[in-house]
Design an enzyme around this catalytic site. Structure first.
Site, PDB file in Angstrom:
ATOM      1  N   GLU A   1    -134.118  -1.035   1.617  1.00  0.00           N
ATOM      2  CA  GLU A   1    -135.201  -0.456   2.195  1.00  0.00           C
ATOM      3  C   GLU A   1    -135.992   0.380   0.987  1.00  0.00           C
ATOM      4  O   GLU A   1    -137.247   0.160   1.077  1.00  0.00           O
ATOM      5  CB  GLU A   1    -134.478   0.835   3.189  1.00  0.00           C
ATOM      6  CG  GLU A   1    -135.587   1.691   3.684  1.00  0.00           C
ATOM      7  CD  GLU A   1    -134.694   2.854   4.459  1.00  0.00           C
ATOM      8  OE1 GLU A   1    -134.842   4.141   3.978  1.00  0.00           O
ATOM      9  OE2 GLU A   1    -134.029   2.543   5.533  1.00  0.00           O
ATOM     10  N   TYR A   2    -135.592   0.693   0.045  1.00  0.00           N
ATOM     11  CA  TYR A   2    -136.333   1.240  -1.212  1.00  0.00           C
ATOM     12  C   TYR A   2    -137.165   0.367  -1.607  1.00  0.00           C
ATOM     13  O   TYR A   2    -138.596   0.594  -1.932  1.00  0.00           O
ATOM     14  CB  TYR A   2    -135.264   1.934  -2.216  1.00  0.00           C
ATOM     15  CG  TYR A   2    -135.005   3.289  -2.113  1.00  0.00           C
ATOM     16  CD1 TYR A   2    -134.225   3.658  -0.964  1.00  0.00           C
ATOM     17  CD2 TYR A   2    -134.937   4.052  -3.368  1.00  0.00           C
ATOM     18  CE1 TYR A   2    -133.671   5.073  -0.996  1.00  0.00           C
ATOM     19  CE2 TYR A   2    -134.425   5.364  -3.279  1.00  0.00           C
ATOM     20  CZ  TYR A   2    -133.740   5.681  -2.121  1.00  0.00           C
ATOM     21  OH  TYR A   2    -133.245   6.866  -2.192  1.00  0.00           O
TER      22      TYR A   2
ATOM     23  N   LYS B   1    -124.249   0.508   4.219  1.00  0.00           N
ATOM     24  CA  LYS B   1    -125.395   1.187   4.730  1.00  0.00           C
ATOM     25  C   LYS B   1    -126.164   1.560   3.377  1.00  0.00           C
ATOM     26  O   LYS B   1    -127.330   1.749   3.261  1.00  0.00           O
ATOM     27  CB  LYS B   1    -124.813   2.582   5.372  1.00  0.00           C
ATOM     28  CG  LYS B   1    -126.017   3.506   5.680  1.00  0.00           C
ATOM     29  CD  LYS B   1    -127.225   2.951   6.432  1.00  0.00           C
ATOM     30  CE  LYS B   1    -128.238   3.900   7.155  1.00  0.00           C
ATOM     31  NZ  LYS B   1    -128.433   5.173   6.284  1.00  0.00           N
TER      32      LYS B   1
ATOM     33  N   LEU C   1    -125.790  18.286  15.164  1.00  0.00           N
ATOM     34  CA  LEU C   1    -126.900  17.954  16.288  1.00  0.00           C
ATOM     35  C   LEU C   1    -128.226  18.068  15.629  1.00  0.00           C
ATOM     36  O   LEU C   1    -129.183  18.575  16.244  1.00  0.00           O
ATOM     37  CB  LEU C   1    -126.525  19.005  17.469  1.00  0.00           C
ATOM     38  CG  LEU C   1    -125.283  18.770  18.063  1.00  0.00           C
ATOM     39  CD1 LEU C   1    -124.998  20.066  19.104  1.00  0.00           C
ATOM     40  CD2 LEU C   1    -124.858  17.544  18.532  1.00  0.00           C
TER      41      LEU C   1
END
Length: 292
Positions: free
Chosen positions: A171-172, A164, A8
């Site tokens: 994304e990098y 993913k 969590l």
């Protein structure tokens, strides 16, 4: 639908809240008793009605393996485990076999959305048998953004985390391009308002994106990123992307260069890496190193 959620932290805690807002019964477990609904994994399993579904959101590697091992001893045939952390896809195949021996299903879910996912939803890339994925669809529907996009059953076990991983490799490279452009603008004597140049790109340009919006947010907080050190960590997924590219003989010069640039940041105080660090903090709440 009832779900057990293990882990969590920044992502898991917000996922629990989003699912509860959608009307699902979520029982969460975390080592931090201040946020946990139960004291132990065994208590979590006991509170779930069969057939159980347990979603794991803990760090990849040893931590995930430890949880999988414990769940294998606690769960029953017909139950399903979802690994929503950033595990390597090859670990998924191993975990599916380990749980499958006991009749427990396994689904891997690449989750993107960072600290913004509670309100905006999470992009979900899922791998596993159709039967297990279909059973979990109400959970996926609650977590994904509103509208037709944001969820894909990418293929068999491992496909979710592999997808993913490639997402994070892209994304990098995108962050590196913004960072290089920002540094060049900062160096040019004629450009007097770099932050507003970035802001002007947010509408009507082909390079507009959520990352660009986050870059502007970072510059609004610290116009020249003077508070940050030019140091950026890598999550490991960039490395896995490059390794997979080698295994498949696929050239990835841009993603590979962006990974190596992060390594270089650990040798010097890199201006570009200030932007990379700022962006990682903006979208994922990742820690940054600040100047004293």
């Amino acid at each position: 639908m009832q779900l057990g959620l293990i882990g969590l932290g920044k992502m898991g805690g917000n996922m629990r809240e989003r699912l509860r807002r959608a009307g699902h019964d979520v029982i969460g477990y975390d080592r931090n008793p201040d946020v946990s609904d139960v004291k132990t994994l065994a208590e979590l399993v006991d509170k779930l009605e069969g057939p159980r579904t347990v979603w794991v959101m803990v760090p990849a590697g040893a931590a995930t393996q430890s949880v999988i091992d414990e769940l294998a001893a606690l769960l029953s045939p017909g139950d399903v485990v979802v690994d929503g952390g950033n595990s390597r896809w090859t670990d998924d195949e191993k975990h599916a076999v380990e749980l499958g021996i006991k009749g427990i299903g396994f689904v891997d879910a690449g989750v993107s959305g960072g600290v913004w996912g509670l309100e905006n939803g999470y992009a979900l890339m899922v791998g596993g048998d159709k039967e297990n994925v279909d059973r979990l669809q109400p959970i996926f529907d609650a977590l994904k953004p509103e509208g037709p996009y944001g969820f894909v059953h990418a293929g068999r076990v491992g496909a979710g985390h592999f997808s993913k991983m490639v997402h994070n490799g892209i994304e990098y490279a995108m962050m590196q391009a913004y960072a290089e452009g920002w540094e060049l603008l900062e160096k040019a004597d004629s450009v007097e308002n770099v932050r507003e140049v970035f802001r002007s790109w947010q509408e009507g340009t082909v390079i507009r994106s959520w990352l660009l919006d986050l870059a502007v947010n970072a510059l609004d907080d610290d116009e020249h990123l003077d508070k940050l050190k030019g140091y950026a960590e890598d999550s490991g997924e960039g490395r896995w992307t490059v390794e997979a590219a080698i295994d498949h003989a696929v050239p990835l010069p841009t993603i590979t260069a962006s990974l190596f640039a992060r390594f270089a940041s650990r040798q010097d105080d890199s201006p570009q890496m200030k932007m990379i660090a700022a962006l990682r903090n903006q979208f994922g709440g990742h820690a940054v190193e600040t100047k004293e």
